[in-house]
Design a protein around this motif. Sequence first.
Motif, PDB file in Angstrom:
ATOM      1  N   LEU A  18       8.184 -13.000 -15.639  1.00 58.18           N
ATOM      2  CA  LEU A  18       8.659 -12.188 -14.518  1.00 58.18           C
ATOM      3  C   LEU A  18       7.494 -11.839 -13.586  1.00 58.18           C
ATOM      4  O   LEU A  18       7.628 -11.902 -12.356  1.00 58.18           O
ATOM      5  CB  LEU A  18       9.357 -10.926 -15.049  1.00 58.18           C
TER       6      LEU A  18
ATOM      7  N   LEU B 290       6.722 -14.628 -11.365  1.00 57.70           N
ATOM      8  CA  LEU B 290       7.713 -14.745 -10.292  1.00 57.70           C
ATOM      9  C   LEU B 290       7.477 -13.685  -9.206  1.00 57.70           C
ATOM     10  O   LEU B 290       7.529 -13.970  -8.011  1.00 57.70           O
ATOM     11  CB  LEU B 290       9.127 -14.617 -10.874  1.00 57.70           C
ATOM     12  N   LEU B 291       7.189 -12.452  -9.656  1.00 63.02           N
ATOM     13  CA  LEU B 291       6.957 -11.369  -8.685  1.00 63.02           C
ATOM     14  C   LEU B 291       5.781 -11.705  -7.764  1.00 63.02           C
ATOM     15  O   LEU B 291       5.814 -11.400  -6.560  1.00 63.02           O
ATOM     16  CB  LEU B 291       6.711 -10.036  -9.403  1.00 63.02           C
TER      17      LEU B 291
ATOM     18  N   ARG C  98       6.515 -13.436  -4.646  1.00 63.32           N
ATOM     19  CA  ARG C  98       7.223 -12.655  -3.617  1.00 63.32           C
ATOM     20  C   ARG C  98       6.271 -11.855  -2.740  1.00 63.32           C
ATOM     21  O   ARG C  98       6.707 -11.198  -1.799  1.00 63.32           O
ATOM     22  CB  ARG C  98       8.219 -11.675  -4.258  1.00 63.32           C
TER      23      ARG C  98
ATOM     24  N   SER D 137      14.808 -12.097  -0.635  1.00 62.49           N
ATOM     25  CA  SER D 137      14.307 -11.587  -1.915  1.00 62.49           C
ATOM     26  C   SER D 137      14.237 -10.061  -1.916  1.00 62.49           C
ATOM     27  O   SER D 137      13.630  -9.457  -1.026  1.00 62.49           O
ATOM     28  CB  SER D 137      12.900 -12.169  -2.163  1.00 62.49           C
ATOM     29  N   TYR D 138      14.866  -9.463  -2.946  1.00 53.28           N
ATOM     30  CA  TYR D 138      14.803  -8.003  -3.110  1.00 53.28           C
ATOM     31  C   TYR D 138      13.352  -7.549  -3.268  1.00 53.28           C
ATOM     32  O   TYR D 138      12.923  -6.555  -2.673  1.00 53.28           O
ATOM     33  CB  TYR D 138      15.615  -7.578  -4.345  1.00 53.28           C
ATOM     34  N   VAL D 139      12.582  -8.308  -4.062  1.00 54.60           N
ATOM     35  CA  VAL D 139      11.196  -7.910  -4.347  1.00 54.60           C
ATOM     36  C   VAL D 139      10.338  -8.021  -3.081  1.00 54.60           C
ATOM     37  O   VAL D 139       9.553  -7.111  -2.783  1.00 54.60           O
ATOM     38  CB  VAL D 139      10.613  -8.773  -5.492  1.00 54.60           C
TER      39      VAL D 139
ATOM     40  N   LYS E  19      11.221   4.091  -6.249  1.00 52.03           N
ATOM     41  CA  LYS E  19      12.200   3.493  -7.169  1.00 52.03           C
ATOM     42  C   LYS E  19      11.876   3.887  -8.610  1.00 52.03           C
ATOM     43  O   LYS E  19      12.778   4.132  -9.407  1.00 52.03           O
ATOM     44  CB  LYS E  19      12.215   1.963  -7.049  1.00 52.03           C
TER      45      LYS E  19
ATOM     46  N   GLU F  17      13.277   7.262  -9.244  1.00 51.25           N
ATOM     47  CA  GLU F  17      14.747   7.210  -9.360  1.00 51.25           C
ATOM     48  C   GLU F  17      15.177   6.619 -10.704  1.00 51.25           C
ATOM     49  O   GLU F  17      16.050   7.152 -11.388  1.00 51.25           O
ATOM     50  CB  GLU F  17      15.334   6.329  -8.241  1.00 51.25           C
ATOM     51  N   GLU F  18      14.540   5.486 -11.055  1.00 51.45           N
ATOM     52  CA  GLU F  18      14.951   4.800 -12.292  1.00 51.45           C
ATOM     53  C   GLU F  18      14.600   5.637 -13.525  1.00 51.45           C
ATOM     54  O   GLU F  18      15.341   5.646 -14.511  1.00 51.45           O
ATOM     55  CB  GLU F  18      14.298   3.409 -12.396  1.00 51.45           C
TER      56      GLU F  18
ATOM     57  N   ASP G 293      15.597  -1.528 -15.556  1.00 55.35           N
ATOM     58  CA  ASP G 293      15.305  -1.213 -14.144  1.00 55.35           C
ATOM     59  C   ASP G 293      13.912  -0.575 -14.015  1.00 55.35           C
ATOM     60  O   ASP G 293      13.148  -0.903 -13.106  1.00 55.35           O
ATOM     61  CB  ASP G 293      16.347  -0.232 -13.573  1.00 55.35           C
TER      62      ASP G 293
ATOM     63  N   PHE H  59      11.166  -3.108 -14.783  1.00 57.35           N
ATOM     64  CA  PHE H  59      11.092  -4.053 -13.662  1.00 57.35           C
ATOM     65  C   PHE H  59      10.298  -3.440 -12.508  1.00 57.35           C
ATOM     66  O   PHE H  59       9.383  -4.068 -11.966  1.00 57.35           O
ATOM     67  CB  PHE H  59      12.508  -4.436 -13.211  1.00 57.35           C
ATOM     68  N   HIS H  60      10.627  -2.213 -12.121  1.00 58.53           N
ATOM     69  CA  HIS H  60       9.923  -1.607 -10.988  1.00 58.53           C
ATOM     70  C   HIS H  60       8.464  -1.282 -11.340  1.00 58.53           C
ATOM     71  O   HIS H  60       7.595  -1.296 -10.467  1.00 58.53           O
ATOM     72  CB  HIS H  60      10.695  -0.382 -10.468  1.00 58.53           C
TER      73      HIS H  60
HETATM   74  N1  PRT Z   1      14.812  -7.924 -12.882  1.00 54.30           N
HETATM   75  C1  PRT Z   1      15.107  -7.758 -11.694  1.00 54.30           C
HETATM   76  C2  PRT Z   1      15.773  -6.575 -11.252  1.00 54.30           C
HETATM   77  N2  PRT Z   1      16.184  -5.486 -11.921  1.00 54.30           N
HETATM   78  C3  PRT Z   1      16.731  -4.673 -11.000  1.00 54.30           C
HETATM   79  N3  PRT Z   1      16.688  -5.247  -9.777  1.00 54.30           N
HETATM   80  C4  PRT Z   1      17.186  -4.699  -8.515  1.00 54.30           C
HETATM   81  O1  PRT Z   1      16.648  -3.409  -8.373  1.00 54.30           O
HETATM   82  C5  PRT Z   1      17.569  -2.610  -7.644  1.00 54.30           C
HETATM   83  C6  PRT Z   1      17.780  -1.357  -8.446  1.00 54.30           C
HETATM   84  O2  PRT Z   1      18.057  -0.386  -7.607  1.00 54.30           O
HETATM   85  P1  PRT Z   1      19.369   0.515  -7.772  1.00 54.30           P
HETATM   86  O3  PRT Z   1      19.927   0.447  -9.140  1.00 54.30           O
HETATM   87  O4  PRT Z   1      18.976   1.844  -7.267  1.00 54.30           O
HETATM   88  O5  PRT Z   1      20.385  -0.238  -6.818  1.00 54.30           O
HETATM   89  P2  PRT Z   1      20.409  -0.221  -5.245  1.00 54.30           P
HETATM   90  O6  PRT Z   1      21.022   1.044  -4.780  1.00 54.30           O
HETATM   91  O7  PRT Z   1      21.101  -1.509  -4.854  1.00 54.30           O
HETATM   92  O8  PRT Z   1      18.850  -0.292  -4.846  1.00 54.30           O
HETATM   93  P3  PRT Z   1      18.131   0.125  -3.484  1.00 54.30           P
HETATM   94  O9  PRT Z   1      18.709  -0.730  -2.376  1.00 54.30           O
HETATM   95  O10 PRT Z   1      18.319   1.602  -3.291  1.00 54.30           O
HETATM   96  O11 PRT Z   1      16.690  -0.216  -3.765  1.00 54.30           O
HETATM   97  C7  PRT Z   1      18.850  -3.417  -7.466  1.00 54.30           C
HETATM   98  O12 PRT Z   1      18.902  -3.972  -6.175  1.00 54.30           O
HETATM   99  C8  PRT Z   1      18.688  -4.512  -8.517  1.00 54.30           C
HETATM  100  O13 PRT Z   1      19.336  -5.729  -8.166  1.00 54.30           O
HETATM  101  C9  PRT Z   1      16.089  -6.423  -9.901  1.00 54.30           C
HETATM  102  N4  PRT Z   1      15.784  -7.377  -8.966  1.00 54.30           N
HETATM  103  C10 PRT Z   1      15.150  -8.492  -9.388  1.00 54.30           C
HETATM  104  N5  PRT Z   1      14.799  -8.704 -10.709  1.00 54.30           N
HETATM  105  C11 PRT Z   1      14.026  -9.901 -11.105  1.00 54.30           C
HETATM  106  O14 PRT Z   1      13.173 -10.243 -10.036  1.00 54.30           O
HETATM  107  C12 PRT Z   1      13.369 -11.600  -9.722  1.00 54.30           C
HETATM  108  C13 PRT Z   1      13.093 -11.818  -8.250  1.00 54.30           C
HETATM  109  O15 PRT Z   1      14.081 -11.157  -7.498  1.00 54.30           O
HETATM  110  P4  PRT Z   1      14.221 -11.494  -5.924  1.00 54.30           P
HETATM  111  O16 PRT Z   1      12.899 -11.197  -5.334  1.00 54.30           O
HETATM  112  O17 PRT Z   1      15.315 -10.609  -5.398  1.00 54.30           O
HETATM  113  O18 PRT Z   1      14.587 -12.938  -5.843  1.00 54.30           O
HETATM  114  C14 PRT Z   1      14.806 -11.925 -10.135  1.00 54.30           C
HETATM  115  O19 PRT Z   1      14.987 -13.291 -10.378  1.00 54.30           O
HETATM  116  C15 PRT Z   1      14.927 -11.105 -11.415  1.00 54.30           C
HETATM  117  O20 PRT Z   1      14.324 -11.829 -12.481  1.00 54.30           O
END
Ligand code: PRT
Length: 114
Positions: free
Chosen positions: A13, A16-17, A20, A31-33, A47, A50-51, A73, A76-77
């Motif tokens: 992980l 991968l991060l 990003r 990408s969320y990250v 975050k 919050e988590e 969560d 992850f953060h």
């Molecule tokens: N493990 C995780 C993971 N766990 C949690 N999250 C995200 O973390 C956020 C958690 O925040 P919340 O529960 O508060 O939900 P939310 O209200 O939608 O969040 P916010 O918009 O307020 O930040 C959500 O959007 C989850 O989808 C993750 N996002 C990504 N990953 C990993 O990171 C990798 C890369 O992700 P991307 O960069 O998005 O491709 C993925 O393939 C996964 O392996």
Amino acid sequence: MTTDTPEAVLKRLADLLETRLPSRGGDPSTSYVAKLFSKGPEAALKKIGEEATELVMAAKDGQADRIVAEMADLWFHCLVVLTENGLRPELVTAELARREGLSGLTEKASRTEK
Ligand SMILES: N=c1c2ncn([C@@H]3O[C@H](COP(=O)(O)OP(=O)(O)OP(=O)(O)O)[C@@H](O)[C@H]3O)c2ncn1[C@@H]1O[C@H](COP(=O)(O)O)[C@@H](O)[C@H]1O
């Protein structure tokens, strides 16, 4: 359930991060990250707060599935923050390994003696 070791999952992980990061061309639109990184370091720290709170509430309720999900969560953060600081989860597992066998009470006493 995965047969990977926890360390292997954390390392994969973290790898991968790193892809990003803005310096590696992370794209906030896909990408969320990368989006989190683009908001600056405060965003991931917020975050974590919050988590952590959500984990506390899940643990108080004693709901196993929620505890696991909220802990994931949080971890992850925490990994996101490590990555933002150019650090690796191996440093954290090495620190935990270093502490193995050292009682928290003994460690605390050694600090107050200094
Ligand atoms: N493990 C995780 C993971 N766990 C949690 N999250 C995200 O973390 C956020 C958690 O925040 P919340 O529960 O508060 O939900 P939310 O209200 O939608 O969040 P916010 O918009 O307020 O930040 C959500 O959007 C989850 O989808 C993750 N996002 C990504 N990953 C990993 O990171 C990798 C890369 O992700 P991307 O960069 O998005 O491709 C993925 O393939 C996964 O392996």
